[in-house]
Design an enzyme around this catalytic site. Structure first.
Site, PDB file in Angstrom:
ATOM      1  N   HIS A  37      19.936   0.578   7.694  1.00  0.00           N
ATOM      2  CA  HIS A  37      18.946   1.661   7.773  1.00  0.00           C
ATOM      3  C   HIS A  37      19.469   2.781   8.683  1.00  0.00           C
ATOM      4  O   HIS A  37      19.324   3.971   8.361  1.00  0.00           O
ATOM      5  CB  HIS A  37      17.627   1.149   8.365  1.00  0.00           C
ATOM      6  CG  HIS A  37      16.933   0.085   7.575  1.00  0.00           C
ATOM      7  ND1 HIS A  37      16.793  -1.211   8.020  1.00  0.00           N
ATOM      8  CD2 HIS A  37      16.318   0.123   6.361  1.00  0.00           C
ATOM      9  CE1 HIS A  37      16.115  -1.915   7.138  1.00  0.00           C
ATOM     10  NE2 HIS A  37      15.815  -1.135   6.113  1.00  0.00           N
ATOM     11  N   GLN A  61       4.338  -3.237  -3.871  1.00  0.00           N
ATOM     12  CA  GLN A  61       5.602  -3.673  -4.470  1.00  0.00           C
ATOM     13  C   GLN A  61       5.871  -5.166  -4.285  1.00  0.00           C
ATOM     14  O   GLN A  61       6.939  -5.657  -4.634  1.00  0.00           O
ATOM     15  CB  GLN A  61       6.773  -2.836  -3.958  1.00  0.00           C
ATOM     16  CG  GLN A  61       7.135  -3.029  -2.507  1.00  0.00           C
ATOM     17  CD  GLN A  61       8.119  -1.969  -2.030  1.00  0.00           C
ATOM     18  OE1 GLN A  61       7.786  -0.795  -1.934  1.00  0.00           O
ATOM     19  NE2 GLN A  61       9.344  -2.378  -1.754  1.00  0.00           N
ATOM     20  N   GLY A 147      19.643   3.396  -0.087  1.00  0.00           N
ATOM     21  CA  GLY A 147      20.835   2.559   0.018  1.00  0.00           C
ATOM     22  C   GLY A 147      21.221   1.959  -1.325  1.00  0.00           C
ATOM     23  O   GLY A 147      20.348   1.486  -2.070  1.00  0.00           O
ATOM     24  N   SER A 186      16.765  -6.868   5.972  1.00  0.00           N
ATOM     25  CA  SER A 186      15.710  -7.344   6.884  1.00  0.00           C
ATOM     26  C   SER A 186      15.410  -8.811   6.598  1.00  0.00           C
ATOM     27  O   SER A 186      15.027  -9.564   7.489  1.00  0.00           O
ATOM     28  CB  SER A 186      14.435  -6.522   6.692  1.00  0.00           C
ATOM     29  OG  SER A 186      14.729  -5.144   6.828  1.00  0.00           O
TER      30      SER A 186
HETATM   31  P1  AMP Z   1      14.073  -1.628   3.012  1.00  0.00           P
HETATM   32  O1  AMP Z   1      13.532  -1.446   4.396  1.00  0.00           O
HETATM   33  O2  AMP Z   1      14.755  -2.947   2.821  1.00  0.00           O
HETATM   34  O3  AMP Z   1      13.079  -1.286   1.942  1.00  0.00           O
HETATM   35  O4  AMP Z   1      15.241  -0.567   2.859  1.00  0.00           O
HETATM   36  C1  AMP Z   1      15.031   0.793   3.129  1.00  0.00           C
HETATM   37  C2  AMP Z   1      16.232   1.560   2.650  1.00  0.00           C
HETATM   38  O5  AMP Z   1      17.390   1.092   3.334  1.00  0.00           O
HETATM   39  C3  AMP Z   1      16.500   1.375   1.162  1.00  0.00           C
HETATM   40  O6  AMP Z   1      16.935   2.606   0.605  1.00  0.00           O
HETATM   41  C4  AMP Z   1      17.593   0.349   1.148  1.00  0.00           C
HETATM   42  O7  AMP Z   1      18.405   0.391   0.004  1.00  0.00           O
HETATM   43  C5  AMP Z   1      18.368   0.736   2.390  1.00  0.00           C
HETATM   44  N1  AMP Z   1      19.169  -0.396   2.848  1.00  0.00           N
HETATM   45  C6  AMP Z   1      18.762  -1.677   2.991  1.00  0.00           C
HETATM   46  N2  AMP Z   1      19.799  -2.462   3.367  1.00  0.00           N
HETATM   47  C7  AMP Z   1      20.882  -1.655   3.457  1.00  0.00           C
HETATM   48  C8  AMP Z   1      22.256  -1.870   3.780  1.00  0.00           C
HETATM   49  N3  AMP Z   1      22.737  -3.089   4.085  1.00  0.00           N
HETATM   50  N4  AMP Z   1      23.095  -0.812   3.774  1.00  0.00           N
HETATM   51  C9  AMP Z   1      22.625   0.436   3.451  1.00  0.00           C
HETATM   52  N5  AMP Z   1      21.344   0.696   3.130  1.00  0.00           N
HETATM   53  C10 AMP Z   1      20.483  -0.324   3.122  1.00  0.00           C
END
Ligand code: AMP
Length: 286
Positions: A37, A61, A147, A186
């Site tokens: 993040h 979701q 991401g 996470s």
């Molecule tokens: P999340 O909190 O898991 O919904 O992720 C929020 C954003 O962070 C989304 O756009 C994910 O794709 C991105 N993200 C999650 N894990 C990673 C990672 N390991 N590397 C880069 N971006 C990430």
């Protein structure tokens, strides 16, 4: 860093920033922030005048059987990470703030939502599209950062932005990994010590398939079979494979044989006990 929990206040501030011609970068997240993040926030900080990071664990979701209630949360830690990485405003609405009891909108996108994740999480992308559209309207991004880790989600957001003509650009940032290759997530905190080791199989399968494609293999079943055999060879207890596939990186179509120079996305979703992990890699056929 300014912390905002009111949707109306967020939108007012974002519209004010827009009127004063500030370039707004937005990083939507569900919190429990990690270096992946932070890399998105840094990318936004490099390109934009104002960085808004959103933290919202979006109930729409999650299916009723999924991990909404146990999804990890730590706002104090998130605040420190978001600020350190260059966030100017942290938007942390409550569920009630985002969805009034009479909320009745559902954004449903066809095509790219159907296979893979869509098959195993049929309502997931409706929830993603609906919340992302609302977050876009509240935060007014010029550029939104996502991401590649969530490959199909990136495609869904890009499709929504194109089809509904949201006036913004979508930036896809590379997946950040732990030193041993596990994609940061996470959800990795759910993993037992044993599952943490077993989880390396995702990256290992991707790397081996990448080598195979780069050595000239273009037959889809051979690429997929190699990834499947690597996963099976680990004899992981409590393993469930949702999918292990190779597809066209732009359309997600699955031809029997990929064309020369075609961009291929390798996608995996596995469940280790109650933890579901996804990963992907884009490779070019030769
Ligand atoms: P999340 O909190 O898991 O919904 O992720 C929020 C954003 O962070 C989304 O756009 C994910 O794709 C991105 N993200 C999650 N894990 C990673 C990672 N390991 N590397 C880069 N971006 C990430």
């Amino acid at each position: 860093m300014h912390i905002i929990s009111s949707a109306a206040e967020m939108q007012r501030i974002a519209l004010d920033c827009k009127r004063s011609s500030k370039l707004i970068g937005v990083v939507p997240t569900m919190g429990y922030l990690h270096a992946g993040h932070a890399s998105l926030i840094r990318a936004a900080h490099e390109e934009c005048d104002i960085v808004i990071t959103t933290i919202f664990v979006n109930p729409l979701q999650f299916a009723p059987t999924e991990d909404l209630s146990r999804y990890p949360r730590d706002l104090a830690r998130d605040t420190a990470i978001a600020s350190e990485a260059g966030t100017d405003m942290l938007f942390t609405p409550t569920v009630e703030e985002m969805y009034t009891p009479d909320f009745a909108v559902n954004i449903s996108i066809g095509g790219v939502t159907a296979p893979f994740e869509g098959e195993f999480r049929p309502t997931h992308f409706d929830g993603v599209a609906t919340v992302v559209a609302k977050l876009f309207l509240l935060t007014q991004p010029d550029i939104a950062f996502f991401g590649q880790k969530d490959y199909q989600q990136c495609m869904v957001v890009q499709k929504m932005v194109r089809d509904l003509a949201f006036p913004l650009e979508v930036r896809i940032c590379p997946t950040l990994r732990e030193h041993d290759g596990l994609a940061m997530s996470s959800r990795n905190v759910y993993l037992s010590a044993e599952d943490r080791i077993n989880a390396l199989v995702l990256h290992k399968a991707l790397q081996e398939a990448q080598r195979l494609v780069e050595s000239g293999e273009r037959t889809r079943s051979r690429i997929e079979d190699l990834m499947k055999s690597i996963v099976v060879s680990m004899s992981i207890p409590h393993l469930r494979v949702d999918y292990i596939v190779a597809a066209d990186a732009q359309t997600l179509e699955q031809p029997d044989v990929f064309a020369e120079t075609q961009e291929i996305v390798l996608l995996l979703a596995l469940r280790l006990g109650s933890t579901r992990l996804i990963d992907n890699m884009v490779v070019r056929a030769v």
